[in-house]
Write an enzyme that holds these catalytic residues in place. Structure first.
Site, PDB file in Angstrom:
ATOM      1  N   TYR A 148      29.365 -15.717  -0.929  1.00 18.18           N
ATOM      2  CA  TYR A 148      28.437 -16.485  -1.767  1.00 18.18           C
ATOM      3  C   TYR A 148      27.027 -16.041  -1.377  1.00 18.18           C
ATOM      4  CZ  TYR A 148      26.523 -20.762  -3.955  1.00 18.18           C
ATOM      5  OH  TYR A 148      25.826 -21.652  -4.724  1.00 18.18           O
ATOM      6  N   ARG A 201      20.605 -14.900 -15.481  1.00 19.05           N
ATOM      7  CA  ARG A 201      19.676 -15.303 -14.421  1.00 19.05           C
ATOM      8  C   ARG A 201      20.462 -15.462 -13.132  1.00 19.05           C
ATOM      9  NH1 ARG A 201      18.031 -19.106 -11.238  1.00 19.05           N
ATOM     10  NH2 ARG A 201      19.840 -20.354 -11.795  1.00 19.05           N
ATOM     11  N   LYS A 219      31.825 -18.197  -6.424  1.00 17.47           N
ATOM     12  CA  LYS A 219      31.872 -19.661  -6.526  1.00 17.47           C
ATOM     13  C   LYS A 219      33.311 -20.168  -6.447  1.00 17.47           C
ATOM     14  CE  LYS A 219      27.581 -21.251  -7.470  1.00 17.47           C
ATOM     15  NZ  LYS A 219      26.930 -22.503  -7.087  1.00 17.47           N
ATOM     16  N   GLU A 290      27.192 -21.403 -14.779  1.00 14.03           N
ATOM     17  CA  GLU A 290      26.500 -20.861 -13.612  1.00 14.03           C
ATOM     18  C   GLU A 290      25.509 -19.771 -14.017  1.00 14.03           C
ATOM     19  OE1 GLU A 290      25.543 -20.683  -9.655  1.00 14.03           O
ATOM     20  OE2 GLU A 290      26.973 -22.055 -10.567  1.00 14.03           O
ATOM     21  N   ASP A 291      24.293 -19.906 -13.564  1.00 18.33           N
ATOM     22  CA  ASP A 291      23.263 -18.870 -13.704  1.00 18.33           C
ATOM     23  C   ASP A 291      23.008 -18.448 -15.158  1.00 18.33           C
ATOM     24  OD1 ASP A 291      22.735 -18.994 -11.077  1.00 18.33           O
ATOM     25  OD2 ASP A 291      23.690 -17.129 -10.497  1.00 18.33           O
ATOM     26  N   ASP A 313      25.906 -26.149 -12.655  1.00 15.88           N
ATOM     27  CA  ASP A 313      25.611 -26.275 -11.224  1.00 15.88           C
ATOM     28  C   ASP A 313      24.141 -26.053 -10.919  1.00 15.88           C
ATOM     29  OD1 ASP A 313      26.430 -26.635  -8.466  1.00 15.88           O
ATOM     30  OD2 ASP A 313      26.037 -24.502  -8.222  1.00 15.88           O
ATOM     31  N   ASP A 314      23.489 -25.159 -11.657  1.00 17.42           N
ATOM     32  CA  ASP A 314      22.067 -24.889 -11.399  1.00 17.42           C
ATOM     33  C   ASP A 314      21.212 -26.112 -11.698  1.00 17.42           C
ATOM     34  OD1 ASP A 314      22.438 -22.011 -10.845  1.00 17.42           O
ATOM     35  OD2 ASP A 314      23.048 -21.968 -12.937  1.00 17.42           O
ATOM     36  N   ASN A 469      17.041 -18.927  -3.957  1.00 13.80           N
ATOM     37  CA  ASN A 469      17.981 -17.921  -3.469  1.00 13.80           C
ATOM     38  C   ASN A 469      17.732 -16.597  -4.182  1.00 13.80           C
ATOM     39  OD1 ASN A 469      19.622 -19.507  -1.675  1.00 13.80           O
ATOM     40  ND2 ASN A 469      20.471 -20.528  -3.468  1.00 13.80           N
TER      41      ASN A 469
END
Length: 628
Positions: A148, A201, A219, A290-291, A313-314, A469
């Protein structure tokens, strides 16, 4: 009654056996009537395999060189990246990797040790999945940063060269109208958890296109290791709608669609088709987004969250972890968590993560203040949001609708000596915040000047959250924070840093506010409760559970997040909190033999035990039994 039950069981067993025999017969017919040919020398050879069986057979596997016709006929569509490559392109990818190894041997290491470890772990994953997860769980603190963040960012950047064995599914803009049939190419009859990305992203690294599949794989590794989701029931997914990364578009060995991204209604239509296909085949699956770039993250969340079991999640996971840390920072000041609404918070970053955190924090404050209109207005006034253009106020032109509720009023800014577009240093100097929260993806944004300004904070123990991150994007390092602001601070980051030696036996704790503290428990709790949606209350329960996990003694020492080594236990407690909240909100519909009525009868301890019993552990199954 017992005989009757035995008869029912026998009948059921017979029906299952007949179905199994019929399936075997059907497979035999399929092999006889739908074989495909290849050549051995000049002689044709029959191919009886399909789907993943072909991809895992080194004799028949062509990898990305399978043509679209072959992919359709052999049930491979969606199991490979969308770009069909020639043999020459495949050789070019291989030779590029080989040449890098030659440079490594001649001139020294060409890649970080972390990426080398990722390669070794990935090979183990390909060979022996049970052993892979056994190693990962036993060494989670060491290897979580490998599978991760931060290493997964490096993996995604280099995924076209690192790609070996396909893992997960790929749905592309070229597959429009085909996704419903494609979803059945995945061999698992049941999938519990999907992590999906469009690669727009990835962490703070920008648009990585199809290479973003690495984040979905990473993930789900943590869902298995932390939450005990069965690895045979997880599915990483990449939705490839193109890329706006010109370097990738021009790269001859890039694995994705070499075209610019779809946008507007065309983009939404692709995501809609994917969601419809997934939930048609697996109605009880949970999908984690995600992203996705900020532009779409909120829109898609609002579009689907009341219809499907999904979350972002973001937006929601990051918010939950940040809320837990913010509540922990209040405790670290020696105050009760109920004092949270008094905290002054300056936020650097107005993307999906930044606005997601602020929205969640505002709701938490408002709930503590009575959950009415005045409570929400009072909570709003505790935030100052600074983006690339400076402080966001009502005077901002073309303000992002998601940031509008938090734009400072002109009367407020005038009173504080601030203005539209004021710099981060100016805002920190004027506000004297309790918390400086970074979600900007701009490494080093908390400069010496900004940290010097924070020394004027009215808090007895100011908190610095450098949450972006990967590590290179962190707004500051713990060494910078402790050396400039002082020893009596709380520090947290999104990626792992080592604690700081302050001398004389004193330690400056670096808390990693990692999303893995929450998203595995949110997913597991939703699965085991059978809730049809993931409510704000369930997310809030998860955050508060994490905030309360640390003891008072640990918090006063500056430790606001637990050790990653305890992740299985943390996830168990978070999942239990989510299940309990789902029951209280009357959303729980049960899981397997545990129906909604049985769930409602469980005590807190029994819910925790129920969660624990449903967490998969990596143990070799007995395949052949020996008669004693």
């Amino acid at each position: 009654m017992s005989n009757f039950s035995n008869q029912i069981r026998a009948s059921s067993s017979l029906i299952k056996r007949l179905k199994h025999l019929r399936q075997m017969s059907s497979n035999l017919v399929l092999m006889q009537t739908r074989s495909f040919t290849t050549t051995e020398g000049q002689r044709p050879t029959m191919v009886h395999k399909r789907s993943l069986d072909i991809l895992h057979d080194p004799w028949f596997n062509k990898g990305t060189a399978f043509s679209m016709t072959e992919r359709d006929r052999l049930d491979l569509r969606g199991l490979l990246p969308p770009n069909v490559m020639s043999t020459e392109q495949q050789i070019e990818r291989f030779m590029d990797d080989l040449k890098e190894l030659e440079v490594n041997a001649r001139d020294g290491p060409y890649e970080p040790n972390a990426l080398a470890k990722w390669r070794i772990l990935n090979r183990l994953h390909d060979r022996n999945e049970t052993m892979y997860y056994k190693v990962l769980i036993a060494n989670i603190e060491e290897y979580a940063p490998i599978v991760y963040t931060p290493t997964v960012g490096l993996v995604c950047q280099n995924y076209s060269s690192l790609f070996r064995r396909p893992r997960g599914m790929y749905f592309s803009a070229a597959d429009r109208g085909e996704m419903m049939s494609m979803i059945y190419n995945w061999p698992a009859d049941q999938v519990d958890m999907i992590v999906v990305t469009d690669g727009s992203r990835i962490l703070g690294l920008g648009d990585l296109g199809v290479q973003g599949i690495g984040i979905a794989i990473g993930k789900l590794d943590l869902y298995v290791a932390a939450a005990g989701i069965n690895p045979q029931r997880v599915l990483p997914v990449m939705i490839d709608v193109g890329t706006n990364n010109e370097k990738l578009i021009k790269n001859p060995v890039y694995l994705g669609l070499q075209q610019h991204r779809l946008d507007g209604d065309e983009y939404v239509a692709v995501i809609d088709e994917f969601m419809n296909a997934v939930f048609t085949r697996w109605p009880n699956v949970i999908v984690q987004f995600e992203d996705f770039q900020s532009k779409w993250a909120f829109k898609l969340l609002q579009r689907y969250r009341n219809s499907y079991r999904m979350f972002n999640d973001d937006v929601q996971g990051t918010a939950g972890v940040a809320i837990a840390g913010l509540l922990g920072a209040v405790r670290a000041q020696g105050k009760p968590m109920i004092d949270f609404p008094k905290q002054k918070i300056v936020v650097a970053g107005a993307g999906s993560a930044g606005i997601g955190v602020v929205n969640a924090a505002r709701k938490t404050m408002a709930r503590m203040l009575g959950n009415n209109a005045s409570a929400f207005e009072s909570a709003r006034s505790q935030f100052w949001i600074v983006d690339a253009k400076g402080l966001i106020t009502e005077e901002r032109e073309n303000i992002d609708p998601d940031a509008t509720p938090f734009a400072r009023k002109v009367k407020e800014t005038n009173h504080q000596g601030l203005r539209e577009g004021a710099s981060l240093v100016e805002v920190v100097q004027a506000v004297k915040p309790d918390v400086l929260l970074g979600l900007s993806a701009v490494g080093g944004l908390f400069s010496k000047e900004v940290l010097e300004a924070l020394k004027g904070s009215t808090s007895t123990r100011p908190a610095i959250f450098a949450m972006s991150n990967p590590t290179t994007n962190a707004e500051c390092t713990p060494e910078e924070a402790f050396s400039i602001v002082g020893e009596n601070i709380i520090f947290a980051s999104g990626s792992p840093f080592k604690d700081v030696d302050l001398g004389n036996g004193r330690i400056g704790h670096c808390n990693q506010g990692n999303n893995m503290y929450l998203f595995p428990g949110i997913g597991l709790g939703t699965l085991l409760s059978g809730s049809r949606i993931i409510s704000d209350g369930m997310l809030q329960a998860a955050a508060e559970c994490l905030a309360a996990y640390m003891t008072e003694e640990e918090v006063l020492k500056g430790t606001i997040y637990p050790s990653i080594s305890s992740i299985r236990d943390i996830t168990k407690e978070v999942a239990a909190a989510v299940v309990k909240e789902a029951i209280e909100e009357d959303l729980a519909e049960g899981y397997r033999e545990m129906d909604a009525r049985e769930l409602q009868k469980l005590s807190q301890e029994e819910i925790v035990e129920y969660v624990k019993k449903n967490m998969w552990s990596p143990e070799y199954p007995t395949l052949v039994y020996k008669n004693d």
